[in-house]
Design an enzyme around this catalytic site. Structure first.
Site, PDB file in Angstrom:
ATOM      1  N   ASP A  70      -1.819  -0.984   6.641  1.00 28.69           N
ATOM      2  CA  ASP A  70      -2.054   0.342   7.426  1.00 28.69           C
ATOM      3  C   ASP A  70      -3.158  -0.054   8.159  1.00 28.69           C
ATOM      4  OD1 ASP A  70      -2.457   3.108   6.958  1.00 28.69           O
ATOM      5  OD2 ASP A  70      -2.545   1.787   4.877  1.00 28.69           O
ATOM      6  N   ASP A 103       1.041  -0.932  -0.564  1.00 29.12           N
ATOM      7  CA  ASP A 103       0.120  -0.014   0.050  1.00 29.12           C
ATOM      8  C   ASP A 103       0.942   0.927  -0.305  1.00 29.12           C
ATOM      9  OD1 ASP A 103      -2.416   0.836   0.462  1.00 29.12           O
ATOM     10  OD2 ASP A 103      -1.533   1.954   2.722  1.00 29.12           O
TER      11      ASP A 103
END
Length: 224
Positions: A171, A9
């Site tokens: 995250d 990400d």
């Protein structure tokens, strides 16, 4: 034998982009006559959930929320963000050194983000790291975005890999759910604004520093 791949990400995982995102949102709020509604100390985690989320939270906080207002200002936010996309953004410590190390071992490395692809590409170029990643899939690359597994699958295909030999580093619950839907392990970082909440998402691994990642990768998907 297919390549083993590590997909990252972007916001909150590879880089702390919250400062520039919040500045773009506050540009919108000032245009509405509301002043700077969001603050870095309170809203960094909100920023990493994306532009629409920032607009929604700010408008709710000022009792001005209407879905049409979010729709109206989202393009304004994106334009403002693109104009100062890397003024405050910082890549997390040891991230790029670790990624280069993974590449030298033979792993394929790419990015799968819910940031629009053009902005993600621009940010990586302004940070000087775009060439480190062989594949980039953004929120609008396909017709769906994370947590739908299709963007992750597309990233892995562009890397020449296959899903049984892939992991996703993220995250958020979005990344955890994406990995789960794709049937691959997830590694969630604990150094971001929502770090304390990551353990509750029961990822296959937690990471407090990028120096830990090579051992995690080898444990979860083996050597390249």
């Amino acid at each position: 034998m297919m390549r083993k791949t590590v997909v990252f990400d972007l916001d909150g995982t590879l880089a702390d982009t919250s400062g520039d995102l919040l500045a773009a949102a506050n540009y919108c709020f000032r245009d509405m006559g509301l002043g700077d509604v969001l603050t870095p100390d309170r809203d960094a985690g909100v920023a990493l959930r994306g532009g629409r989320r920032m607009l929604t939270v700010g408008l709710e906080r000022t009792d001005r929320y209407k879905p049409e207002t979010v729709d109206q200002y989202y393009p304004v936010l994106l334009k403002a963000y693109g104009e100062t996309i890397a003024a405050h953004t910082q890549i997390y410590p040891r991230a790029m050194e670790t990624i280069e190390g993974l590449k030298s071992l033979g792993y394929g490395v790419g990015i799968c983000t819910n940031k629009p692809e053009k902005l993600a590409d621009q940010l990586l170029r302004e940070l000087g790291v775009r060439d480190a990643f062989e594949a980039l899939v953004g929120a609008d690359t396909l017709t769906v975005r994370k947590p739908d597994p299709a963007p992750l699958v597309e990233t892995v295909q562009r890397l020449g890999g296959e899903m049984p030999h892939t992991l996703l580093v993220g995250d958020s619950d979005t990344d955890r759910n994406t990995a789960k839907a794709a049937g691959v392990p997830s590694v969630l970082v604990t150094f971001g604004p929502s770090g304390d909440d990551m353990a509750a998402l029961t990822p296959e691994a937690l990471m407090s520093d990028y120096s830990e990642l090579p051992d995690i990768v080898e444990r979860l998907i083996g050597t390249a």
